[in-house]
Design an enzyme around this catalytic site. Structure first.
Site, PDB file in Angstrom:
ATOM      1  N   LYS A   1       3.861   3.857  -0.283  1.00  0.00           N
ATOM      2  CA  LYS A   1       5.061   3.842   0.494  1.00  0.00           C
ATOM      3  C   LYS A   1       5.990   4.832  -0.100  1.00  0.00           C
ATOM      4  O   LYS A   1       6.418   5.841   0.547  1.00  0.00           O
ATOM      5  CB  LYS A   1       5.784   2.593   0.658  1.00  0.00           C
ATOM      6  CG  LYS A   1       6.745   2.404   1.612  1.00  0.00           C
ATOM      7  CD  LYS A   1       7.331   1.034   1.645  1.00  0.00           C
ATOM      8  CE  LYS A   1       8.600   0.935   2.523  1.00  0.00           C
ATOM      9  NZ  LYS A   1       9.118  -0.517   2.689  1.00  0.00           N
TER      10      LYS A   1
ATOM     11  N   ASP B   1      -6.904   3.419  -8.530  1.00  0.00           N
ATOM     12  CA  ASP B   1      -8.097   3.935  -8.719  1.00  0.00           C
ATOM     13  C   ASP B   1      -9.156   3.230  -7.804  1.00  0.00           C
ATOM     14  O   ASP B   1     -10.157   3.866  -7.673  1.00  0.00           O
ATOM     15  CB  ASP B   1      -8.311   3.872 -10.198  1.00  0.00           C
ATOM     16  CG  ASP B   1      -7.276   4.680 -10.974  1.00  0.00           C
ATOM     17  OD1 ASP B   1      -6.569   5.564 -10.481  1.00  0.00           O
ATOM     18  OD2 ASP B   1      -7.234   4.112 -12.078  1.00  0.00           O
TER      19      ASP B   1
ATOM     20  N   GLU C   1       5.656   7.484  -2.363  1.00  0.00           N
ATOM     21  CA  GLU C   1       5.064   8.891  -2.082  1.00  0.00           C
ATOM     22  C   GLU C   1       4.938   9.322  -0.678  1.00  0.00           C
ATOM     23  O   GLU C   1       5.380  10.578  -0.563  1.00  0.00           O
ATOM     24  CB  GLU C   1       3.630   8.964  -2.320  1.00  0.00           C
ATOM     25  CG  GLU C   1       3.596   8.632  -4.136  1.00  0.00           C
ATOM     26  CD  GLU C   1       1.953   8.272  -4.708  1.00  0.00           C
ATOM     27  OE1 GLU C   1       1.707   8.607  -5.729  1.00  0.00           O
ATOM     28  OE2 GLU C   1       1.164   7.987  -3.745  1.00  0.00           O
TER      29      GLU C   1
END
Length: 330
Positions: free
Chosen positions: A197, A265, A199
């Protein structure tokens, strides 16, 4: 669950690093300085950064390859050994004067109290960009999906990233990006960018305070950066997806949230894994949400297996049935 009628072949390109943990007990303060003393009882090293994406892919059963640049040092030797242990096919270039990234965390009582980093953050050399790109051109048909794991350490330069995406598109190979920084033009044309959010707000300039803002930001990502799909991750709340120009939020269902470390990741790895098996974006995100739900209950940089995901799917189905029956009784 997703369809799994072949072996997923995934290439990871990005910043490799080692996550090192010094774990111990703390019950006193140093006499010579006002700092805590940790009596270290355990030391462990695991693959971090793009390496943690690789660990998750290997745990899911994918055939994984990696391309990157490391230093010419002992940490590079350790990193290569760790990649071999998870049966990853590696094309790693050593660059003189460069430090292989290693992050060391001091842990006590399941809390991180200090971290120190040993790394380089300058761009890799033009010569190494050329060598990596030539290897990509040579091997492109060996991959179903390419994952770009960008942690701002200099492997994914803007020029190199654009070359990867452009060449992958020409060969009908999807590129999925875990982004870094504020310049998302370097990821132009990727199949999918995975911003959180915060970013997404930076990339689009749209303050996301409600569902309308979220929808507007998703449309901006897709149109401005010419992606095929648009999503925004919402941490333990799940993932927002643009589907047929409408907002859809696919929730993560963790039994509890223990540690958010490395969840991004796992998300990148699990989405890439599902897409490599020719699943659509919705099925891939539902699978990824189950995967991140598992990892949210683990400490530190963790991996997820298919067995754990299947177990969570069973638990989720039970919850849905129980909720449905409860509503009927009322």
């Amino acid at each position: 669950m997703i369809k799994m009628d072949k072996k997923a072949k995934v290439l990871v390109i990005g910043d490799l690093m080692i996550d090192s943990y010094l774990i111990g007990h703390c019950d006193r303060i140093a006499l010579d300085a006002p700092v805590a003393i940790v009596d270290v009882k355990e030391e462990k090293d695991v693959l971090g950064g793009a390496g943690n994406v690789i660990r998750n892919l290997a745990s899911l059963g994918a055939k994984v390859s990696v391309m990157s640049v490391v230093g010419s040092d002992d940490n590079a030797k350790l990193l290569k050994h760790m990649l071999d242990e998870v049966e990853t096919k590696s094309f790693l270039l050593e660059q003189k004067g460069r430090k292989t990234s290693k992050k060391t965390r001091i842990m006590t009582a399941n809390q991180q109290i200090f971290r120190f980093d040993h790394e380089s953050r300058n761009n890799i050399s033009f010569d190494n960009v050329k060598k990596l790109y030539e290897k990509l051109q040579e091997k492109i048909n060996a991959y179903d999906v390419i994952l770009l794991a960008d942690y701002g350490k200099g492997v994914l330069t803007k020029d190199f990233t654009q070359k990867i995406i452009s060449y992958a598109n020409k060969n009908n190979v999807k590129t999925v990006v875990d982004p870094f920084g504020t310049d998302y033009s370097k990821y132009q044309g990727a199949y999918l960018i995975i911003p959180n959010k915060t970013e997404a707000i930076t990339a689009t300039g749209i303050e996301i305070e409600n569902s309308d803002d979220l929808l507007e930001a998703l449309k901006e990502i897709k149109n401005k950066f010419e992606t095929k799909e648009a999503i925004i991750t919402l941490s333990e709340q799940g993932v927002a997806l643009l589907k047929d120009d409408k907002l859809s939020v696919l929730p993560t269902v963790p039994l509890e949230v223990y540690d958010v470390t490395g969840v991004g990741d796992t998300l990148l790895a699990s989405i890439g894994f599902a897409l490599a098996l020719d699943n659509d974006i919705v099925a891939s995100l539902e699978f990824a949400n189950l995967a991140t739900g598992v990892v949210l209950r683990k400490a530190g940089t963790a991996t997820v297996s298919l067995a754990e995901i299947e177990s969570d799917q069973v638990d989720l189905d039970k919850k849905i049935i129980e909720t449905h029956l409860s509503c009927q009784l009322k």
